[in-house]
Design an enzyme around this catalytic site. Structure first.
Site, short mmCIF file in Angstrom:
data_model
loop_
_atom_site.label_atom_id
_atom_site.label_comp_id
_atom_site.label_asym_id
_atom_site.label_seq_id
_atom_site.Cartn_x
_atom_site.Cartn_y
_atom_site.Cartn_z
N HIS A 74 0.82 -1.22 0.00
CA HIS A 74 0.00 0.00 0.00
C HIS A 74 0.84 1.26 0.00
CE1 HIS A 74 -3.51 -2.52 1.78
NE2 HIS A 74 -3.34 -2.72 0.48
N CYS A 104 4.42 14.10 -7.67
CA CYS A 104 3.44 15.05 -8.19
C CYS A 104 2.35 14.30 -8.96
CB CYS A 104 4.12 16.05 -9.14
SG CYS A 104 2.93 17.14 -9.98
N CYS A 113 2.69 15.76 -12.89
CA CYS A 113 3.84 15.44 -13.78
C CYS A 113 4.59 14.19 -13.34
CB CYS A 113 4.79 16.64 -13.83
SG CYS A 113 5.71 16.92 -12.30
N CYS A 117 3.64 21.22 -6.68
CA CYS A 117 4.87 21.00 -7.46
C CYS A 117 5.14 22.26 -8.27
CB CYS A 117 4.63 19.80 -8.39
SG CYS A 117 5.94 19.46 -9.55
N1 APR Z 1 -0.61 -8.24 17.77
C1 APR Z 1 -1.37 -9.04 16.96
N2 APR Z 1 -2.48 -8.60 16.35
C2 APR Z 1 -2.85 -7.32 16.55
C3 APR Z 1 -2.12 -6.43 17.39
C4 APR Z 1 -0.95 -6.95 18.01
N3 APR Z 1 -0.19 -6.19 18.82
N4 APR Z 1 -2.75 -5.22 17.39
C5 APR Z 1 -3.83 -5.35 16.59
N5 APR Z 1 -3.90 -6.61 16.10
C6 APR Z 1 -4.84 -7.15 15.12
C7 APR Z 1 -6.27 -6.70 15.31
O1 APR Z 1 -6.97 -7.64 16.09
C8 APR Z 1 -6.80 -6.67 13.86
O2 APR Z 1 -7.43 -7.90 13.51
O3 APR Z 1 -4.42 -6.61 13.88
C9 APR Z 1 -5.54 -6.52 13.00
C10 APR Z 1 -5.48 -5.19 12.29
O4 APR Z 1 -6.51 -5.20 11.32
P1 APR Z 1 -6.89 -3.85 10.57
O5 APR Z 1 -7.03 -2.75 11.56
O6 APR Z 1 -8.03 -4.18 9.65
O7 APR Z 1 -5.58 -3.50 9.72
P2 APR Z 1 -5.14 -4.18 8.36
O8 APR Z 1 -5.55 -5.61 8.28
O9 APR Z 1 -3.70 -3.89 8.17
O10 APR Z 1 -5.98 -3.32 7.27
C11 APR Z 1 -5.67 -3.59 5.92
O11 APR Z 1 -7.05 -1.70 5.34
O12 APR Z 1 -7.73 0.49 5.42
C12 APR Z 1 -6.90 -0.39 4.80
O13 APR Z 1 -4.96 0.32 3.73
C13 APR Z 1 -5.48 0.02 4.99
O14 APR Z 1 -3.55 -1.42 4.95
C14 APR Z 1 -4.82 -1.23 5.55
C15 APR Z 1 -5.78 -2.32 5.15
#
Ligand code: APR
Length: 238
Positions: A121, A129, A132, A150
């Protein structure tokens, strides 16, 4: 019956081809909130849903508001790598971890010393920019206010994949190849709710998929090992 962490420690000790696939939960122990946990970014109240504010359309139509939200909620200049980032970098130095595939944009894996980091991501540490295409230092956005411009007059934007935008083909291709070839696939700190990123897990062909996540995910039943604990704590034990 061996403790799950002991099984994981054995898998890691025995493998020379480990791949890590992570999400926002890997950085929460560095003080960066994730998105979908109870205290996550998406659970807070906003003028528009965060998925809208982080979309390409919103960037185009509400540019000022986009940068305000982005600077306030997606930049954590004081965050430092935690035990998970550091252990993964060590495994790479030992020649046993081949790639870190991350959905995170915070650059903490690289700060910890990881070199082969595939940022599905993008990253808040790169900018370009929108008109461009010229590369700009991220400070043009992160250190400023308002809409950064820019010299050509175009808007300088973060090199982050917004909703409605495609992932970088080369990054995805490299991630697929690494996952396909992996002996051990460590998946951690991700709800596996966002595609196409989460779909990359389907390329794994081994029988050592470990899922380390505080909450349950739709992939728990597909994993060969599930640990519902903090990734930083688990990685200290392996
Ligand atoms: N250790 C293990 N698991 C954890 C911890 C931790 N310390 N802290 C949080 N979690 C878990 C949560 O339980 C949750 O299921 O990590 C997960 C995070 O999930 P999301 O918040 O949905 O994040 P992510 O999966 O990275 O989201 C994917 O969504 O909005 C988009 O681009 C954004 O890259 C992101 C994508």
């Amino acid at each position: 019956m061996q403790e799950p962490a002991a099984v994981l420690r054995q898998w890691i000790a025995e493998s020379g081809n480990i791949v890590f696939f992570g999400g926002a939960g890997v950085s929460t122990e560095s003080g960066i909130p994730d998105f979908r946990s109870v205290d996550g970014l998406y659970r807070q109240t906003w003028s528009h849903p965060p998925e809208v504010m982080l979309s390409h359309t919103f960037f185009e139509t509400h540019t000022e508001e986009f940068f305000d939200f982005y600077r306030r909620k997606l930049l954590f200049p004081d965050a430092r790598p935690n035990a998970a980032h550091l252990r993964l970098a060590e495994l790479e130095r030992e020649g046993r971890l081949r790639a870190v595939v991350t959905q995170n944009i915070d650059g903490l894996h690289q700060q910890a010393g990881s070199r082969n980091v595939l940022e599905l991501h993008g990253s808040v540490h790169r900018a370009y920019c929108a008109a461009c295409g010229r590369a700009h230092p991220a400070s043009a956005i992160n250190a400023g206010t308002g809409v950064p411009r820019c010299a050509c007059g175009g808007v300088i934007r973060p090199d982050v994949v917004l909703y409605e935008e495609a992932l970088d083909d080369d990054t995805v291709e490299r991630a697929v190849r690494a996952i396909e070839a992996a002996e051990v696939l460590l998946v951690a700190g991700t709800s596996l709710a966002v595609f196409p990123a989460a779909g990359l897990l389907n390329y794994y062909r081994g029988r050592r998929l470990a899922l380390i996540n505080l909450s349950e995910t739709a992939y728990d039943h597909q994993a060969d090992l599930v640990i519902h604990e903090k990734i930083g704590e688990v990685m200290k034990q392996v």
